[in-house]
Write an enzyme that holds these catalytic residues in place. Structure first.
Site, PDB file in Angstrom:
ATOM      1  N   GLY A 240       0.764  -1.242   0.000  1.00  0.00           N
ATOM      2  CA  GLY A 240       0.000   0.000   0.000  1.00  0.00           C
ATOM      3  C   GLY A 240       0.790   1.284   0.000  1.00  0.00           C
ATOM      4  N   PRO A 275       4.662  -5.208  -0.640  1.00  0.00           N
ATOM      5  CA  PRO A 275       4.687  -4.016  -1.495  1.00  0.00           C
ATOM      6  C   PRO A 275       4.592  -4.365  -2.980  1.00  0.00           C
ATOM      7  CG  PRO A 275       6.907  -4.563  -0.787  1.00  0.00           C
ATOM      8  CD  PRO A 275       5.989  -5.526  -0.090  1.00  0.00           C
ATOM      9  N   ARG A 277       3.291  -1.482  -5.798  1.00  0.00           N
ATOM     10  CA  ARG A 277       3.498  -0.229  -6.522  1.00  0.00           C
ATOM     11  C   ARG A 277       4.840   0.432  -6.207  1.00  0.00           C
ATOM     12  NH1 ARG A 277      -0.972   3.000  -7.952  1.00  0.00           N
ATOM     13  NH2 ARG A 277      -2.094   1.929  -6.302  1.00  0.00           N
ATOM     14  N   CYS A 358     -11.770   3.901 -29.378  1.00  0.00           N
ATOM     15  CA  CYS A 358     -13.030   4.625 -29.611  1.00  0.00           C
ATOM     16  C   CYS A 358     -13.826   4.811 -28.325  1.00  0.00           C
ATOM     17  CB  CYS A 358     -13.847   3.872 -30.648  1.00  0.00           C
ATOM     18  SG  CYS A 358     -12.965   3.794 -32.198  1.00  0.00           S
TER      19      CYS A 358
HETATM   20  N1  LLP Z   1      -1.492  -6.985  -0.893  1.00  0.00           N
HETATM   21  C1  LLP Z   1      -2.812  -7.068  -1.196  1.00  0.00           C
HETATM   22  C2  LLP Z   1      -3.644  -8.040  -0.489  1.00  0.00           C
HETATM   23  C3  LLP Z   1      -3.355  -6.214  -2.167  1.00  0.00           C
HETATM   24  O1  LLP Z   1      -4.664  -6.283  -2.444  1.00  0.00           O
HETATM   25  C4  LLP Z   1      -2.524  -5.287  -2.833  1.00  0.00           C
HETATM   26  C5  LLP Z   1      -3.066  -4.390  -3.870  1.00  0.00           C
HETATM   27  C6  LLP Z   1      -1.156  -5.259  -2.504  1.00  0.00           C
HETATM   28  C7  LLP Z   1      -0.693  -6.114  -1.517  1.00  0.00           C
HETATM   29  C8  LLP Z   1      -0.192  -4.321  -3.152  1.00  0.00           C
HETATM   30  O2  LLP Z   1      -0.521  -3.001  -2.921  1.00  0.00           O
HETATM   31  P1  LLP Z   1       0.485  -1.835  -3.384  1.00  0.00           P
HETATM   32  O3  LLP Z   1       1.740  -1.958  -2.565  1.00  0.00           O
HETATM   33  O4  LLP Z   1       0.766  -2.035  -4.824  1.00  0.00           O
HETATM   34  O5  LLP Z   1      -0.273  -0.610  -3.107  1.00  0.00           O
HETATM   35  N2  LLP Z   1      -4.965  -1.094  -9.769  1.00  0.00           N
HETATM   36  C9  LLP Z   1      -4.806  -0.102  -8.741  1.00  0.00           C
HETATM   37  C10 LLP Z   1      -4.178  -0.673  -7.506  1.00  0.00           C
HETATM   38  C11 LLP Z   1      -4.939  -1.828  -6.914  1.00  0.00           C
HETATM   39  C12 LLP Z   1      -4.252  -2.428  -5.709  1.00  0.00           C
HETATM   40  C13 LLP Z   1      -4.930  -3.640  -5.260  1.00  0.00           C
HETATM   41  N3  LLP Z   1      -4.288  -4.334  -4.177  1.00  0.00           N
HETATM   42  C14 LLP Z   1      -4.018   1.070  -9.316  1.00  0.00           C
HETATM   43  O6  LLP Z   1      -3.648   1.038 -10.485  1.00  0.00           O
HETATM   44  O7  LLP Z   1      -3.808   2.073  -8.627  1.00  0.00           O
END
Ligand code: LLP
Length: 430
Positions: A240, A275, A277, A358
């Site tokens: 997150g 992690p 993103r 489109c």
């Molecule tokens: N763990 C779980 C259980 C998750 O659901 C997620 C992301 C992560 C880890 C990784 O989260 P991060 O570190 O990447 O924030 N498509 C969206 C993001 C959706 C994230 C869903 N879950 C976007 O493009 O912003």
């Protein structure tokens, strides 16, 4: 811009490689990743966690290209998966099944079997019904499934509603107040072994406060579980952590980890993080070429060869991605005197950067001030996470090539799809 994407002599480089060379060699659109950026992010986590038992489980959904998974596997990473398909990718990329945690609200029997066969570290169970199913599937296979409950701490992540997951009304996780009863149920089921607890409150968080609040609630639960005689081996605090797309100021990885460790107040359980993103986002760009410039009555459009099917985030979340020219206009001082045979300075204008799909929602960026011409190359920044992995074939557009740069070398890590691949599985009826 991240350290790994930079201008040199007015040319945008990834590591030591001009992006223009990559476009010439592999065509556009294409995603380009920096191996050094991926490695650097991972190391920031592992350095910050040094001296404490931990596992960094890269969230595969952010970008599941085998080359990216392999970079992390070599660094010793674990993986957070949400499908059997992601597990197969991890294994194909040389990942270790014993370092895999399996999240997601809808695990099928087939996916559970696959993961039990592979011998994953843990199932992050998200409902009472899933607990029962997992017990049954493991029993039928003569196995014991390692489980953690994904607990919903009911903390506001203060992020985009589509990517906020830790509130009561969310479909994710089990309710905080039901967690103890479910742990007791799990303890009684013969084919389950309780190993941990996990939570994930959302994505693209730019403050540590919600993470700390969630950690505190999870710790209170861990203490109550200990009173019930249920001892956990690990605490998984999810992913997150946000990145800078525009003007956000997310905490540095080291500060985020320090905040979590502070909240954990010296607890000895192994710490797992998921992690996605923050590891991949700023390690990749989408390289695209201007096809046409169109000067409308109210707006100027730069129609580029990448579209919403290649990068869905702007259309889906109105997400902002910086867009930079691959070749900068020479500055007035450095441009040769007129008539000297040098390039003519292009006028910079405000453009809507749109794709060929489109749909009115097909845009990559609104109101960008750029000095461009047809054939100019543009780099859409911060596209390494949730770019390629969310792409589609809408409008029968083959998915784009992916390239990984490693120092001065560029490697094709996914071929551009062909149209015949797209309809290979389709049949006409007589
Ligand atoms: N763990 C779980 C259980 C998750 O659901 C997620 C992301 C992560 C880890 C990784 O989260 P991060 O570190 O990447 O924030 N498509 C969206 C993001 C959706 C994230 C869903 N879950 C976007 O493009 O912003």
């Amino acid at each position: 811009m991240s350290d790994y994407f930079h201008y040199q002599d007015s040319q945008l480089y990834v590591e030591q490689m001009p992006l223009a060379d990559i476009a010439a060699r592999f065509g556009t659109p294409c995603y380009v990743y920096s191996r050094a950026a991926l490695t650097d992010g991972y190391r920031q986590f592992s350095n910050a966690l040094q001296g404490r038992e931990h596992l960094i489980c890269y969230a595969v959904k952010a970008n599941s290209n085998l080359a990216i998974l392999n970079v992390f596997a070599r660094l010793g990473a674990g993986f957070d998966i949400v499908s059997g398909g992601e597990l197969q990718r991890v294994l194909a990329a040389g990942g270790d099944a014993r370092k895999v945690v399996f999240s997601g609200v809808g695990k099928s029997v087939a996916e559970m079997r696959l993961a039990l066969d592979a011998g994953i570290l843990c199932f992050n169970v998200e409902s009472a019904a899933e607990l029962e199913r997992l017990n049954e599937v493991a029993g039928n296979m003569g196995k014991v499934a390692p489980v953690s409950l994904r607990v919903n701490p009911d903390v506001d992540a203060k992020t985009h509603p589509y990517i906020s997951t830790g509130l009561k009304q969310s479909k994710f996780g089990v309710a905080y107040d039901e967690a103890i009863a479910l742990y007791c149920r799990a303890r009684d089921l013969p084919h389950l072994h309780i190993t941990g607890v996990d939570c994930h409150i959302g994505s693209q968080l730019t403050e540590t406060g919600p993470f700390v609040a969630a950690t505190e609630k999870i710790l209170a639960l861990v203490n109550r579980l200990a009173d019930e005689g249920i001892r956990l081996e690990h605490i998984d605090l999810g992913g997150g952590l946000g990145i800078r797309y525009h003007d956000e100021t997310p905490p540095a990885i080291a500060d985020y980890v320090a905040a979590l460790l502070g909240a954990l107040c010296g607890r000895s359980e192994k710490l797992i993080l998921e992690p996605g993103r923050v590891l991949a986002g700023n390690a990749g760009v989408l390289l695209t070429r201007v096809e046409y410039l169109k000067h409308g009555e109210e707006k100027n459009f730069a129609i580029v060869d990448a579209a919403m099917n290649d990068l869905m985030r702007p259309a889906l979340y109105e997400a902002f991605h910086e867009i930079f020219p691959v070749e900068q206009e020479p500055s007035p001082q450095s441009s040769p005197p007129s008539g000297g045979g040098g390039k003519r300075k292009r006028q910079s204008l405000i453009y809507e950067i749109v794709g060929p799909v489109c749909e009115t929602g097909d845009f990559i960026g609104h109101a960008r001030n750029l000095a461009i011409a047809p054939q100019s190359l543009l780099a859409v920044l911060s596209a390494g996470a949730y770019g390629m992995s969310m792409s589609s074939n809408y409008n029968t557009r083959p998915r784009v090539a992916e390239v990984m740069v490693d120092g001065g070398a560029a490697h094709l890590v996914r071929e551009r799809e062909t149209v015949s691949q797209l309809y290979a599985g389709e049949k006409m009826i007589l």
